[in-house]
Design a protein around this motif. Structure first.
Motif, PDB file in Angstrom:
ATOM      1  N   SER A 119      18.563  12.504  37.272  1.00  0.00           N
ATOM      2  CA  SER A 119      17.593  12.985  38.360  1.00  0.00           C
ATOM      3  C   SER A 119      18.597  12.994  39.562  1.00  0.00           C
ATOM      4  CB  SER A 119      16.325  12.257  38.695  1.00  0.00           C
ATOM      5  OG  SER A 119      15.668  12.487  37.576  1.00  0.00           O
ATOM      6  N   TYR A 120      18.971  11.878  39.858  1.00  0.00           N
ATOM      7  CA  TYR A 120      19.863  11.454  41.183  1.00  0.00           C
ATOM      8  C   TYR A 120      21.092  12.370  41.156  1.00  0.00           C
ATOM      9  CZ  TYR A 120      22.472   8.853  44.491  1.00  0.00           C
ATOM     10  OH  TYR A 120      23.280   8.534  45.631  1.00  0.00           O
ATOM     11  N   GLN A 121      21.763  12.370  39.597  1.00  0.00           N
ATOM     12  CA  GLN A 121      23.029  13.170  39.776  1.00  0.00           C
ATOM     13  C   GLN A 121      22.539  14.960  39.866  1.00  0.00           C
ATOM     14  OE1 GLN A 121      24.406  11.809  36.119  1.00  0.00           O
ATOM     15  NE2 GLN A 121      25.347   9.837  36.822  1.00  0.00           N
ATOM     16  N   LEU A 122      21.477  15.158  39.255  1.00  0.00           N
ATOM     17  CA  LEU A 122      21.230  16.498  39.297  1.00  0.00           C
ATOM     18  C   LEU A 122      21.029  16.895  40.901  1.00  0.00           C
ATOM     19  CD1 LEU A 122      18.728  17.056  36.347  1.00  0.00           C
ATOM     20  CD2 LEU A 122      20.421  18.430  37.114  1.00  0.00           C
ATOM     21  N   MET A 123      20.651  15.915  41.737  1.00  0.00           N
ATOM     22  CA  MET A 123      20.191  16.287  43.051  1.00  0.00           C
ATOM     23  C   MET A 123      21.545  16.319  43.648  1.00  0.00           C
ATOM     24  SD  MET A 123      16.981  16.461  43.837  1.00  0.00           S
ATOM     25  CE  MET A 123      16.599  16.263  45.419  1.00  0.00           C
ATOM     26  N   GLN A 124      22.642  15.303  43.411  1.00  0.00           N
ATOM     27  CA  GLN A 124      24.101  15.410  43.791  1.00  0.00           C
ATOM     28  C   GLN A 124      24.579  16.866  43.558  1.00  0.00           C
ATOM     29  OE1 GLN A 124      25.362  11.561  42.025  1.00  0.00           O
ATOM     30  NE2 GLN A 124      25.970  11.033  44.153  1.00  0.00           N
ATOM     31  N   ALA A 125      24.254  17.293  42.478  1.00  0.00           N
ATOM     32  CA  ALA A 125      25.052  18.484  41.892  1.00  0.00           C
ATOM     33  C   ALA A 125      24.479  19.661  42.680  1.00  0.00           C
ATOM     34  CB  ALA A 125      24.991  18.531  40.368  1.00  0.00           C
ATOM     35  N   GLY A 126      23.239  19.510  43.219  1.00  0.00           N
ATOM     36  CA  GLY A 126      22.668  20.668  44.080  1.00  0.00           C
ATOM     37  C   GLY A 126      21.498  21.079  43.499  1.00  0.00           C
ATOM     38  N   ALA A 127      20.830  20.705  42.357  1.00  0.00           N
ATOM     39  CA  ALA A 127      19.728  21.108  41.574  1.00  0.00           C
ATOM     40  C   ALA A 127      18.434  20.473  42.413  1.00  0.00           C
ATOM     41  CB  ALA A 127      19.785  20.866  40.004  1.00  0.00           C
ATOM     42  N   GLU A 128      17.288  20.867  41.996  1.00  0.00           N
ATOM     43  CA  GLU A 128      16.213  20.380  42.724  1.00  0.00           C
ATOM     44  C   GLU A 128      15.292  19.914  41.306  1.00  0.00           C
ATOM     45  OE1 GLU A 128      13.943  19.842  46.117  1.00  0.00           O
ATOM     46  OE2 GLU A 128      15.854  20.888  46.039  1.00  0.00           O
ATOM     47  N   VAL A 129      15.180  18.354  41.685  1.00  0.00           N
ATOM     48  CA  VAL A 129      14.260  17.701  40.507  1.00  0.00           C
ATOM     49  C   VAL A 129      12.855  17.751  41.270  1.00  0.00           C
ATOM     50  CG1 VAL A 129      13.901  15.715  39.208  1.00  0.00           C
ATOM     51  CG2 VAL A 129      16.064  16.315  39.569  1.00  0.00           C
ATOM     52  N   LYS A 130      12.148  18.585  40.375  1.00  0.00           N
ATOM     53  CA  LYS A 130      10.635  18.700  41.003  1.00  0.00           C
ATOM     54  C   LYS A 130       9.787  17.593  40.647  1.00  0.00           C
ATOM     55  CE  LYS A 130      11.249  22.814  42.289  1.00  0.00           C
ATOM     56  NZ  LYS A 130      11.047  23.509  43.531  1.00  0.00           N
ATOM     57  N   ALA A 131       9.930  16.923  39.689  1.00  0.00           N
ATOM     58  CA  ALA A 131       9.305  15.714  39.334  1.00  0.00           C
ATOM     59  C   ALA A 131       9.772  14.968  38.416  1.00  0.00           C
ATOM     60  CB  ALA A 131       7.772  15.799  39.100  1.00  0.00           C
ATOM     61  N   ILE A 132       9.342  13.488  38.149  1.00  0.00           N
ATOM     62  CA  ILE A 132       9.965  12.884  37.000  1.00  0.00           C
ATOM     63  C   ILE A 132       8.474  12.280  36.427  1.00  0.00           C
ATOM     64  CG2 ILE A 132      10.802  10.497  36.168  1.00  0.00           C
ATOM     65  CD1 ILE A 132      12.785  10.644  38.770  1.00  0.00           C
ATOM     66  N   ILE A 133       8.544  12.535  35.202  1.00  0.00           N
ATOM     67  CA  ILE A 133       7.259  12.376  34.421  1.00  0.00           C
ATOM     68  C   ILE A 133       7.300  11.345  33.677  1.00  0.00           C
ATOM     69  CG2 ILE A 133       5.684  13.529  32.883  1.00  0.00           C
ATOM     70  CD1 ILE A 133       5.775  15.172  35.357  1.00  0.00           C
ATOM     71  N   GLU A 134       6.296  10.348  33.631  1.00  0.00           N
ATOM     72  CA  GLU A 134       6.621   9.093  32.907  1.00  0.00           C
ATOM     73  C   GLU A 134       5.221   8.834  32.213  1.00  0.00           C
ATOM     74  OE1 GLU A 134       8.862   6.547  32.074  1.00  0.00           O
ATOM     75  OE2 GLU A 134       7.321   6.012  30.913  1.00  0.00           O
ATOM     76  N   ALA A 135       5.250   8.605  30.993  1.00  0.00           N
ATOM     77  CA  ALA A 135       4.010   8.358  30.081  1.00  0.00           C
ATOM     78  C   ALA A 135       3.511   6.935  30.401  1.00  0.00           C
ATOM     79  CB  ALA A 135       4.195   8.652  28.664  1.00  0.00           C
ATOM     80  N   SER A 136       4.193   6.119  30.742  1.00  0.00           N
ATOM     81  CA  SER A 136       4.005   4.648  31.065  1.00  0.00           C
ATOM     82  C   SER A 136       3.307   4.535  32.284  1.00  0.00           C
ATOM     83  CB  SER A 136       4.936   3.711  30.861  1.00  0.00           C
ATOM     84  OG  SER A 136       4.904   2.533  31.100  1.00  0.00           O
TER      85      SER A 136
END
Lengths: 608, 382
Positions: free
Chosen positions: A170-187
């Protein structure tokens, strides 16, 4: 077809474990062949742009791809070692190990004396509706595309899984210029290290716990995703569905050891959930139930690169002892001891439990909890704030401190403490910390504070530029002037900003408005950075003049999004601090309202 | 603070009149000019006005002055070097009463004698030409297709930037605080950033013309009144002309960007400098306008503001030189239609300063002394 019967060691897989094992063997003069399916060796390391945790003897604080470079370079320096890329071991037979040349489509059969299986792991997949749509990726594929080949898989991403991989990607995607809308975690808690989680949170990425993806939306490709909350029995709660508009769904829900060759060769296999699934039975020397077959790295249980490298070295040294009758026992013991210490912390409890099930010996060791440091007694001095609260095996802050002010101690899982009386404010620790959990801080005399923020994004702001100061959840706290930018050779640069002291302890990140010429500042009227800059050069040096000239903020939003950004550009171009610029006029109504809505107002306005 | 402490001409006011005067001064060879603007360019009445450009006036000389301005607007881009969104979509004046019909008949006849392309339309002609208007109650309409509108901000910036290129200095955020006279002549202007010695001062202070006159000891018969206006979200272009009804008290036009701008006058306003917009205005306008323009019902209002009409006793500008202080000029009291006259007025005032008399157009009817005799109030204003 020819065979190589004099081969001492065949290493299957050129990741951190395989390279490390091959190196130990090559260093002792054994003939070594390392086979890897990829175009270059390094395994997952070559996709890792973050700094590694762990201990400096094993590349802590070095970025993954740089570790791969160093290992490759070292192995290539041995004449008795050979690397075959784009080759694949397809089976381990008693009468030969066939290796397919994937480019030429030919096969070579080897008869190595020893085999080190370092075949790594494969990604777990998730069953949900439409999971076959283009745009659904595994995290490893996203990293390969993005970090190895420079291709961004999409612009808006939903990350499934909050383990270290989900957080890091997620962090790297943001660095690359993408937008991470959310991180989904089942736990009900974040899976990865807290410092990784903090990193993505301060970018403003929400982490939704107890949620799962139920469906991808789209016909030919991903257009969105439906996410639901889970009840205590992990079932989606009806009515909690939420839609995310994304073009990419990235799945990071864990890894399974790639044990196919080991199992096929006849190694005893056990299902050990804590280690990621089926793993080959093996001892402390990484020897499997087949005496000439060793395993190391994720194939022996999902862990991480530092332990993979140590395991690889242990296997390599043991193989050297097998074939030559001697090896550097002191080194072997040191490696085993390091591995034990590494695994003695609370973050390794799962691994410990899994290894015990395999019959291995690993103990939990005591580690020091956080000790309150005397931060407030040194007001006005530039000094680090260490926001590392979770015991994880990592100590570059300690080993990088030139004056010995930071101490992690005997157990690498302990939480660092700092002696501010010895600290010189050199800030090396802040650039070294792999978790970006160290911030520099100084109270200034004028009621402001300077904060040095470890920043790994481009473009870097420049001195005097105005940026948004963000809080721990990525929320905008205030605007801040950049005091200076301390560039670091390891690319973790420190951006020092000045903020009012009252809010300073809440500020942990910055947002740098894009200065790209084509970037739109005013979305309603589609005014770009370049147009604004040009207008300023042409003499429009007042927000209201810019507004009237370019129509900035004349659209439906009334300047909600563009006013401050325009002022920041104006400040940067003219050198006048934002707070000294006139903010422009705020005109009613604060949102667009129809004639009908106003004309049909219910209140009788004839009464006073 | 000020780079130079001496200029040949000081223009007070960075609206369209002040910058136009500065532009034409430079064009006529006098570029040792400074424009003082207490806020930012177009911050006063100019930047708050509707932007209409009309030639349909009741007095012959005002028609001529307006026609002279239109000549300039037509070649504005080549003359000043700036696209100001000038659009000759016409002005449509709706007549609702017999009195208005008679007035329009008389005016259009006079205007036609001046070669203005104006025509009196019957209700049916107007309806078929402008089907987006509900013509209920309309008796006739005066229509001039060479009238139009432009963007007042851009026009001001255009004059300012062009003047700067010719050497004029424009000082924004600099206010005139006093005008210093000696022996019946102005010698200097005290500003918020220092004193400027000068030979000529032009009062182009719009809503503050009276106050600036007083600085030099000249009593000017102008006072300012709040006028409100608002703009809607943009729609596709449907409305060419600026439409006015004096009887129903509104004007409306569509900008190049597609927004509708509209306003009305308020007879209850008291003189002053209050420019705070009111709910009453918004309420009245949103109730009234869809009766004439039904499509507006669902259109959204984006911004609402107010500006000042600097009114003269006859609702026509005062362009003159002070009798007692012969280096003090004023172009004031535009009564809500200064923007449209700016090119001709700027040119005339500049010529007067440089050549001793206005050359391009006769403005003698706009002198201050007209109020000593009987005068006619211009009724065709909103």
């Amino acid at each position: 077809m020819r065979s190589l019967n004099n081969l001492d060691l065949l290493v299957v897989g050129g990741g951190p474990a395989g390279l490390s094992g091959a190196l130990e063997a090559a260093r002792s003069g054994l003939s070594v062949l390392l086979v890897d399916e990829a175009v270059s060796t390094g395994g997952q390391l070559i996709k890792q742009t973050h700094k590694f945790f762990g201990n400096e003897g094993f590349f802590a604080s070095v970025r993954g791809y740089e570790i791969a470079d160093r290992l490759n370079e070292e192995l290539n320096s041995f004449e008795n070692a050979r690397i075959l890329t784009e080759h694949s071991v397809i089976a381990i037979y008693p009468d030969g190990v066939p290796v397919v040349d994937m480019k030429r489509d030919t096969t070579e059969v080897l008869m190595p004396k020893k085999i080190l299986l370092a075949s790594g792991a494969s990604e777990k997949f998730l069953q949900f509706e439409n999971n076959d749509l283009p745009g659904v990726y595994g995290a490893g594929a996203v990293q390969t595309l993005m970090n190895q080949f420079g291709i961004l898989p999409g612009t808006n991403v939903l990350m499934i899984g909050s383990g270290n991989i989900g957080l890091i990607v997620s962090y790297q995607l943001m660095q690359a210029g993408a937008e991470v809308k959310a991180i989904i975690e089942a736990s009900d808690k974040i899976g990865g290290y807290q410092v990784h989680a903090d990193k993505v949170k301060r970018l403003g990425i929400p982490v939704n716990l107890r949620h799962t993806i139920s469906r991808a939306i789209g016909k030919d490709s991903v257009k969105g995703a439906v996410v639901s909350e889970l009840d205590e029995r992990w079932r989606p709660i009806p009515g909690t569905e939420r839609e995310f508009v994304v073009d990419t769904i990235c799945i990071a829900v864990g890894l399974s050891p790639s044990i196919e060759l080991a199992a096929q060769a006849g190694c005893v296999i056990e299902y050990i959930q804590e280690l990621g699934g089926y793993v080959p039975l093996r001892n402390d020397d990484m020897r499997t139930s087949i005496p000439d077959l060793f395993v190391a790295g994720d194939v022996s249980g999902i862990e991480e690169a530092t332990t993979a490298m140590i395991e690889g070295r242990i296997a390599g040294l043991t193989i050297v002892e097998d074939l030559t009758g001697r090896c550097d026992q002191e080194r072997l013991n040191y490696l085993k001891e390091t591995l034990r210490k590494f695994r003695s912390g609370p973050s390794s409890s799962k691994t410990r439990s899994g290894i015990r099930k395999l019959g291995g010996k690993v103990e939990e060791a005591s580690f020091s909890e956080r000790i309150e440091c005397d931060f407030d007694s040194y007001k006005g001095k530039l000094r680090p704030i260490i926001e590392c609260f979770e015991p994880i095996p990592c100590n570059p802050c300690e080993t990088s401190c030139p004056v010995g002010a930071i101490r992690v101690g005997e157990n690498i899982n302990s939480i660092p403490t700092i002696d501010y009386s010895r600290c010189t404010g050199c800030s090396i620790c802040a650039t070294k910390c792999p978790g970006l959990a160290i911030f520099m801080f100084r109270e200034n005399k004028d009621g402001t504070s300077s904060i040095g923020i470890p920043y790994e994004f481009l473009p870097l702001p420049v001195k005097g530029q105005y940026v948004s100061a963000l809080g721990r959840n990525g929320e905008v706290i205030c605007t801040a002037e950049v005091e200076r930018v301390a560039r670091s050779p390891n690319k973790t640069n420190l951006v020092y900003i000045i903020v009012p002291s009252e809010v300073a302890q809440g500020v942990r990140n910055i947002f740098v408005p894009s200065q790209e010429a084509e970037t739109i500042v005013c979305r309603c009227e589609e005014v770009t950075v370049d147009q604004i800059r040009k207008a300023i050069k042409d003499g429009y040096k007042d927000f209201e003049e810019l507004r009237r000239y370019l129509r900035i903020s004349m659209g439906p939003c009334g300047g909600r999004t563009c006013r401050l950004n325009t002022l920041m550009i104006l400040s940067r171009e003219t050198g006048v601090p934002v707070e000294e610029l006139a903010p422009g006029i705020f005109r009613p109504p604060s949102m667009p309202v129809s004639f009908k809505a106003i004309a049909e107002t219910g209140v009788d306005d004839s009464e006073e | 603070m000020i780079v130079k402490s001496r200029y040949k001409v000081v223009v007070i006011g960075g609206g369209v009149i002040g910058t136009a005067v500065a532009f034409y001064l430079a064009k006529n060879g006098v570029s040792d000019v400074v424009v003082l603007e207490k806020d930012y360019l177009s911050s006063g009445s100019t930047g708050r006005c509707g932007g209409g450009i009309r030639q349909q006036w009741s007095e012959r000389m005002n028609v001529r002055l307006a026609m002279r301005s239109v000549e300039h607007f037509k070649r504005f881009e080549s003359e000043v070097g700036f696209d100001i969104e000038y659009f000759q979509g016409g002005y449509l004046l709706l007549a609702y009463t017999e009195e208005e019909v008679l007035l329009f008949e008389r005016n259009t006849k006079m205007q036609q004698e001046e070669n203005l392309d104006v025509e009196l339309l019957s209700k049916n002609e107007a309806s078929s030409k402008f089907s987006f208007i509900d013509m209920s109650g309309v008796r006739a309409a005066a229509y001039c297709s060479s009238d139009g509108h432009a963007n007042p901000h851009l026009t001001t910036f255009a004059y300012a930037r062009a003047a700067e290129r010719m050497g004029v200095e424009i000082l924004t955020h600099t206010s005139a605080e006093n005008i210093i006279t000696e022996d019946g002549r102005i010698v200097a202007v005290q500003t918020s950033k220092g004193k400027i010695e000068t030979e000529v001062v032009v009062n182009a202070a719009g809503g503050y013309s009276h106050e600036v006159g007083a600085m030099a000891g000249v009593e000017l018969p102008t006072e300012s009144y709040r006028h409100q206006i608002f703009v809607t979200e943009p729609l596709e272009h449907i409305m060419d002309p600026l439409v006015i009804s004096f009887e129903n008290n509104f004007y409306i036009r569509q900008t190049k960007a597609g927004n509708f701008i509209m306003g009305q006058g308020d007879k209850d306003e008291l003189p002053g400098h209050n420019v705070t917009p009111t709910w009453k205005f918004l309420r009245e306008m949103t109730e009234k306008m869809p009766k004439f323009f039904p499509f507006l019902r669902d259109v959204r209002v984006l911004r609402h503001w107010a500006g000042l009409y600097n009114m003269s006793p006859d609702a026509q500008p005062i362009i003159d030189r002070a009798v007692d202080i012969d280096n003090f000029y004023y172009a004031i009291g535009f009564s809500g239609h200064g923007f449209m006259l700016a090119p001709a007025v700027g040119e005339a005032v500049a010529e007067w300063i440089v050549h001793g008399e206005p050359r391009s157009v006769d403005i003698s009817n706009l002198s201050l002394n007209r109020f000593q005799e009987g005068f006619t109030i211009e009724k065709n204003v909103v």
